[in-house]
Motif scaffolding. Structure first.
Motif, PDB file in Angstrom:
ATOM      1  N   LYS A  99      -8.032   2.736  -2.120  1.00 32.80           N
ATOM      2  CA  LYS A  99      -7.556   1.469  -1.978  1.00 32.80           C
ATOM      3  C   LYS A  99      -8.432   0.394  -2.324  1.00 32.80           C
ATOM      4  O   LYS A  99      -8.319  -0.237  -3.291  1.00 32.80           O
ATOM      5  N   GLN A 100      -9.694   0.539  -1.957  1.00 30.75           N
ATOM      6  CA  GLN A 100     -10.842  -0.623  -2.261  1.00 30.75           C
ATOM      7  C   GLN A 100     -11.194  -0.561  -3.981  1.00 30.75           C
ATOM      8  O   GLN A 100     -11.192  -1.682  -4.665  1.00 30.75           O
ATOM      9  N   ALA A 125      -7.999  -1.530  -6.190  1.00 31.38           N
ATOM     10  CA  ALA A 125      -7.564  -2.808  -5.988  1.00 31.38           C
ATOM     11  C   ALA A 125      -8.689  -3.820  -6.695  1.00 31.38           C
ATOM     12  O   ALA A 125      -8.388  -4.917  -7.294  1.00 31.38           O
ATOM     13  N   ARG A 167      -7.628  -6.646  -9.852  1.00 33.68           N
ATOM     14  CA  ARG A 167      -7.988  -7.873  -9.636  1.00 33.68           C
ATOM     15  C   ARG A 167      -8.628  -8.687 -10.737  1.00 33.68           C
ATOM     16  O   ARG A 167      -9.602  -8.025 -11.362  1.00 33.68           O
ATOM     17  N   LEU A 177      -1.947  -1.283 -10.922  1.00 32.35           N
ATOM     18  CA  LEU A 177      -1.539  -0.286  -9.614  1.00 32.35           C
ATOM     19  C   LEU A 177      -0.247   0.388 -10.008  1.00 32.35           C
ATOM     20  O   LEU A 177       0.642  -0.678 -10.391  1.00 32.35           O
ATOM     21  N   ARG A 189       3.142   1.081  -4.885  1.00 31.77           N
ATOM     22  CA  ARG A 189       3.140  -0.179  -4.010  1.00 31.77           C
ATOM     23  C   ARG A 189       2.329   0.588  -2.428  1.00 31.77           C
ATOM     24  O   ARG A 189       3.136   1.060  -1.899  1.00 31.77           O
ATOM     25  N   ARG A 210      -2.002   7.227  -4.113  1.00 29.51           N
ATOM     26  CA  ARG A 210      -2.262   5.832  -4.636  1.00 29.51           C
ATOM     27  C   ARG A 210      -2.394   6.303  -6.214  1.00 29.51           C
ATOM     28  O   ARG A 210      -3.073   7.328  -6.481  1.00 29.51           O
TER      29      ARG A 210
END
Length: 348
Positions: free
Chosen positions: A266-267, A270, A274, A294, A297, A319
């Motif tokens: 996730k890190q 994400a 960004r 991504l 969701r 993911r």
């Protein structure tokens, strides 16, 4: 040799979230005039279930299958032999993806899958020591050609180091008590098999916790496996390396099976999705734009029907992300390999 050992890979491996993964990768792995031969990297090949599905659904794809387990490579090689020169199998770890692609003369990949954790092969082979429900030698190495065993961890780590491994990697509430019991017992006799360790865990972990938390060996065996194989360190390097190896428009899918893996995934995804533009900047410069998009969701999970048919899928989280542009830094993420990757079991 057990009946499972005699059975081919097809009968022993049910690919988790197979159809959903294929759907996510489809836009990247469908041949086009610009990319007539898409490259897909299965960074954790296992017994080749996901890889076989990719090769069947996308007839123009070339597969690069990476695994640190030589037995997995052998079984997957048998399963995928009918695809001939479309398949390249490499004995390496998934954090070496950039090195592997470079050795094969491939500039990048259109698709990458990382199916993390222990494989069905490793759980089913009783002499590997991964399964806490059978008494077996405490090995737990995914690559049996190198590294320390779980027995060596139990018999040589200081109390504090052992407690840290159990607490951090197993999220075990009773890490200190287990470490103390291990140190006491190993002074009488070294640990060699999983059965003795499970007996110790049944004595040390309170019955109330055993009733609520499932098998008392679950967290300790997870912690030992992660420590023996350096799984989180490899994943910390492998995730950015996989992103770097993706061609623009390429897609990465990651299946994790516990919160530590999912948190790291996730890190990294994400961060790439960004903007890095400073606050108040009137116009976002190209170098500040996200380099990932991504595709899920949050983390997607298997359906109740899938987990009923394949209980090992129950803890899976998926993911995925798409590469939008070159990332701001690439080479620092590519680790120097500790050994040269090996193609089809021989030095490349």
């Amino acid at each position: 040799m057990t009946e499972q050992q005699r059975t081919g890979a097809e009968g022993r491996h049910v690919p988790v979230l197979r159809d959903r993964i294929l759907d996510l990768l489809e836009p990247a792995l469908t041949a086009t005039a610009a990319v007539p031969t898409p490259v897909h990297v299965d960074g954790t090949l296992g017994m080749g279930g996901h890889a076989e599905a990719v090769l069947e659904r996308f007839p123009d794809v070339v597969l690069v299958g990476i695994d640190r387990d030589t037995e997995a490579l052998r079984l997957a090689g048998e399963r995928l032999a009918r695809f001939g020169e479309r398949v390249h199998l490499v004995h390496a770890t998934y954090d070496q993806v950039g090195v592997v692609l470079a050795d094969l003369g491939l500039p990048g990949a259109q698709g990458i899958l990382l199916d993390l954790g222990v494989s069905s092969l490793q759980l089913d082979e009783e002499d590997r020591g991964f399964a806490y429900r059978v008494d077996a030698p405490l090995d737990m190495r995914m690559d049996q050609t190198e590294g320390i065993t779980a027995a060596e961890v139990l018999n040589t780590y200081a109390h504090g180091d052992l407690a840290r491994v159990l607490r951090v990697y197993g999220e075990e509430r009773f890490a200190k008590q287990i470490a103390s019991a291990v140190v006491r017992e190993r002074e009488k006799q070294a640990f060699t098999t999983s059965g003795r360790l499970v007996e110790l865990l049944r004595r040390v972990i309170p019955m109330a916790s055993q009733r609520q938390g499932g098998h008392p060996g679950k967290r300790t065996f997870q912690a030992l496996r992660i420590e023996v194989n350096g799984e989180l360190e490899s994943l910390e390097a492998a995730l950015p390396a996989a992103v770097d190896a993706l061609a623009v428009g390429g897609r990465l899918a990651v299946l994790s099976y516990h919160s530590l893996e999912d948190r790291l995934t996730k890190q990294v995804l994400a961060a790439g999705a960004r903007s890095t533009a400073p606050p108040g900047l009137p116009v976002e410069l190209p170098e500040h734009a996200p380099y990932l998009r991504l595709l899920t969701r949050g983390a997607e999970e298997p359906s109740e029907q899938e987990t009923a048919a394949n209980p090992r899928a129950a803890s899976a989280k998926l993911r995925a992300a798409e590469r939008l542009r070159p990332s701001p830094a690439t080479s620092p993420h590519q680790p120097s390999p500790t050994r040269k990757p090996r193609r089809n079991g021989v030095p490349s």
